[in-house]
Scaffold this active site. Structure first.
Site, mmCIF file in Angstrom:
data_model
loop_
_atom_site.group_PDB
_atom_site.id
_atom_site.type_symbol
_atom_site.label_atom_id
_atom_site.label_comp_id
_atom_site.label_asym_id
_atom_site.label_seq_id
_atom_site.Cartn_x
_atom_site.Cartn_y
_atom_site.Cartn_z
ATOM 1 N N CYS A 1 0.819 -1.024 0.042
ATOM 2 C CA CYS A 1 0.020 0.164 0.040
ATOM 3 C C CYS A 1 0.890 1.346 0.217
ATOM 4 C CB CYS A 1 -1.169 0.167 1.355
ATOM 5 S SG CYS A 1 -1.970 -1.598 1.178
ATOM 6 N N HIS B 1 -3.034 7.144 2.342
ATOM 7 C CA HIS B 1 -3.578 5.675 1.762
ATOM 8 C C HIS B 1 -4.898 5.594 2.285
ATOM 9 C CE1 HIS B 1 -4.009 1.758 0.915
ATOM 10 N NE2 HIS B 1 -3.715 1.213 2.239
ATOM 11 N N ASN C 1 -10.104 -0.275 0.393
ATOM 12 C CA ASN C 1 -8.721 -0.221 0.197
ATOM 13 C C ASN C 1 -8.240 -0.684 -1.144
ATOM 14 O OD1 ASN C 1 -5.898 -0.446 0.684
ATOM 15 N ND2 ASN C 1 -6.082 -1.315 2.774
HETATM 16 N N1 ACO Z 1 -18.346 -8.171 10.144
HETATM 17 C C1 ACO Z 1 -18.989 -8.415 11.496
HETATM 18 N N2 ACO Z 1 -18.092 -8.539 12.592
HETATM 19 C C2 ACO Z 1 -16.673 -8.555 12.259
HETATM 20 C C3 ACO Z 1 -16.318 -8.524 11.176
HETATM 21 C C4 ACO Z 1 -16.981 -8.155 10.123
HETATM 22 N N3 ACO Z 1 -16.370 -8.032 8.719
HETATM 23 N N4 ACO Z 1 -14.765 -8.580 11.207
HETATM 24 C C5 ACO Z 1 -14.489 -8.838 12.402
HETATM 25 N N5 ACO Z 1 -15.760 -8.837 13.117
HETATM 26 C C6 ACO Z 1 -16.000 -9.028 14.559
HETATM 27 C C7 ACO Z 1 -14.825 -9.766 15.065
HETATM 28 O O1 ACO Z 1 -14.887 -11.376 14.970
HETATM 29 C C8 ACO Z 1 -14.633 -9.359 16.617
HETATM 30 O O2 ACO Z 1 -15.902 -10.353 17.227
HETATM 31 P P1 ACO Z 1 -15.830 -10.632 18.704
HETATM 32 O O3 ACO Z 1 -15.331 -9.354 19.594
HETATM 33 O O4 ACO Z 1 -16.862 -11.523 18.950
HETATM 34 O O5 ACO Z 1 -14.504 -11.622 18.736
HETATM 35 C C9 ACO Z 1 -15.130 -7.975 16.534
HETATM 36 O O6 ACO Z 1 -15.810 -7.966 15.176
HETATM 37 C C10 ACO Z 1 -14.017 -7.033 16.642
HETATM 38 O O7 ACO Z 1 -12.858 -7.692 15.990
HETATM 39 P P2 ACO Z 1 -11.563 -6.706 15.821
HETATM 40 O O8 ACO Z 1 -10.839 -7.358 14.941
HETATM 41 O O9 ACO Z 1 -11.050 -6.591 17.226
HETATM 42 O O10 ACO Z 1 -12.163 -5.346 15.201
HETATM 43 P P3 ACO Z 1 -11.280 -3.868 15.076
HETATM 44 O O11 ACO Z 1 -12.095 -2.998 15.839
HETATM 45 O O12 ACO Z 1 -9.856 -4.044 15.190
HETATM 46 O O13 ACO Z 1 -11.506 -3.621 13.523
HETATM 47 C C11 ACO Z 1 -10.295 -3.685 11.583
HETATM 48 C C12 ACO Z 1 -10.938 -4.343 12.698
HETATM 49 C C13 ACO Z 1 -11.326 -2.890 10.773
HETATM 50 C C14 ACO Z 1 -9.565 -4.647 10.606
HETATM 51 C C15 ACO Z 1 -9.328 -2.705 12.200
HETATM 52 O O14 ACO Z 1 -8.417 -3.274 12.981
HETATM 53 C C16 ACO Z 1 -8.502 -2.119 11.196
HETATM 54 O O15 ACO Z 1 -8.794 -1.329 10.277
HETATM 55 N N6 ACO Z 1 -6.990 -2.011 11.148
HETATM 56 C C17 ACO Z 1 -6.043 -1.764 10.131
HETATM 57 C C18 ACO Z 1 -6.521 -2.422 8.889
HETATM 58 C C19 ACO Z 1 -5.609 -1.730 7.833
HETATM 59 O O16 ACO Z 1 -5.954 -0.468 7.705
HETATM 60 N N7 ACO Z 1 -5.174 -2.448 6.960
HETATM 61 C C20 ACO Z 1 -4.655 -1.987 5.740
HETATM 62 C C21 ACO Z 1 -3.439 -1.179 5.876
HETATM 63 S S1 ACO Z 1 -2.132 -1.430 4.937
HETATM 64 C C22 ACO Z 1 -2.675 -1.997 3.575
HETATM 65 O O17 ACO Z 1 -3.690 -1.248 3.064
HETATM 66 C C23 ACO Z 1 -2.225 -3.357 2.915
#
Ligand code: ACO
Length: 325
Positions: A119, A252, A282
């Site tokens: 990215c 990004h 993304n």
């Molecule tokens: N739909 C519904 N529920 C979901 C989903 C979904 N798509 N995905 C996860 N959950 C649930 C999980 O199972 C978890 O449930 P639980 O509490 O019962 O176990 C709950 O939601 C919370 O999950 P987390 O992973 O803790 O959620 P978080 O608030 O951390 O959000 C996310 C996840 C959106 C991926 C976040 O961590 C994030 O944005 N991280 C950065 C990712 C990123 O930007 N990546 C790209 C950057 S680099 C590049 O672009 C390649």
């Protein structure tokens, strides 16, 4: 006389198949994977993404974006003397997507190669093109970010498959007596490779290991927020500018919360942040030039504006390009 590089045209292209969160949730539900528009919007800001048809490759998307950028710059493909494509979803293992795209543009002879920094790929590619222009190796470059991330998504993993989309963005970068690109800043730290990766590889006629994207979202989130602030500050310092000199931040487009946090740290109102993650998801290396082109064509970004482009992604890699548009 000093020699600088300057963006003279932008272009982008999205494949026509658009899926809202509700569309994607319905498709996933049929496979027994549960998600919702509410969850995706609240955690990421994403509302829709585009997916390419199975027979469409990164070079096809990049070609359309490149043509649009050439038209905006008032140039022909034959004027181009350098092509760099940033992609992590290349058409083939080799040759590079850039050479395939060069041929599709109907030109030959100029250097063409890919940059792989996930990215951060577009800020890496733009920095390389800027350097090659400053040294006189090239005068008119096409710098393209193009991805078909839908090909490497695990649609049984709801924590990742809702985040990404396909698309391409491109800029024409030309030699100029005035800047243009004011400062650049690139970094990588391979010890974080496992938090965001596609671990599989091709060997002996087979795919060895898992060919689908793996991500530790929370680890990525924490790292991203820190490095984006550091890189913006380092780039501003190199150019002798302050936070307040930024007219538009083009980060990004991964997650609105990462973007909001970066803007806050740089004391920039959200009205100065270009946001397309809601409509594109993304798109990895394509996200910055896609966002830039959208803001240029919407009349938000104007000639003379100071832009801070910031990338962060797998590797871990990160970096920034500060420029006068
Ligand atoms: N739909 C519904 N529920 C979901 C989903 C979904 N798509 N995905 C996860 N959950 C649930 C999980 O199972 C978890 O449930 P639980 O509490 O019962 O176990 C709950 O939601 C919370 O999950 P987390 O992973 O803790 O959620 P978080 O608030 O951390 O959000 C996310 C996840 C959106 C991926 C976040 O961590 C994030 O944005 N991280 C950065 C990712 C990123 O930007 N990546 C790209 C950057 S680099 C590049 O672009 C390649």
């Amino acid at each position: 006389m000093n020699r600088y590089s300057r963006i003279t045209g932008t272009g982008s292209y999205l494949p026509p198949r658009r899926l809202t969160n509700a569309d994607l949730a319905a498709e996933l539900a049929a496979k027994g994977v549960e998600t919702s528009d509410e969850w995706i919007v609240e955690r990421t800001g994403i509302r829709a993404r585009h997916f390419a048809a199975p027979d469409v490759s990164s070079s096809d998307l990049g070609l359309q974006a490149a043509r649009n950028a050439l038209q905006a710059a008032g140039l022909q493909a034959s004027d181009i003397d350098l092509i760099i494509v940033a992609t992590s979803t290349p058409d083939m293992v080799f040759p590079s997507t850039a050479t395939i795209l060069q041929h599709k543009l109907g030109i030959a002879g100029c250097p063409a190669f890919d940059v792989q920094a996930v990215c951060s790929g577009f800020v890496y590619a733009l920095t390389v093109a800027d350097s090659l222009i400053k040294t006189g190796t090239a005068s008119k470059a096409l710098v393209i970010g193009a991805e078909v991330f839908s090909r490497i998504l695990d649609f049984s993993d709801r924590t990742t498959c809702v985040l990404f989309g396909d698309g391409a963005g491109a800029v024409v970068l030309e030699a100029s007596e005035t800047p243009g690109i004011l400062a650049t800043d690139l970094h990588a730290d391979g010890k974080h490779a496992s938090i965001l990766c596609v671990p599989g590889t091709v060997s002996g006629g087979k795919v060895l290991g898992d060919p689908l994207l793996k991500m530790d979202g929370q680890a990525v989130f924490k790292l991203a927020v820190g490095v984006l602030e550091d890189s913006a500050r380092a780039t501003l310092a190199k150019a002798g500018l302050q936070d307040a000199d930024i007219d538009w931040l083009i980060p990004h487009q991964a997650n609105i919360r990462i973007m909001q946090s970066t803007a806050k740290k740089l004391k920039l109102p959200l009205s100065k942040v270009v946001v397309t993650v809601d409509q594109h998801g993304n798109t990895s290396a394509a996200s910055i030039p896609l966002a830039m082109d959208a803001a240029v064509r919407a009349g938000q970004i104007r000639k003379g504006d100071t832009l801070m482009l910031e990338g962060v992604g797998g590797g871990f890699t990160w970096g920034a390009v500060l420029l006068k548009y």
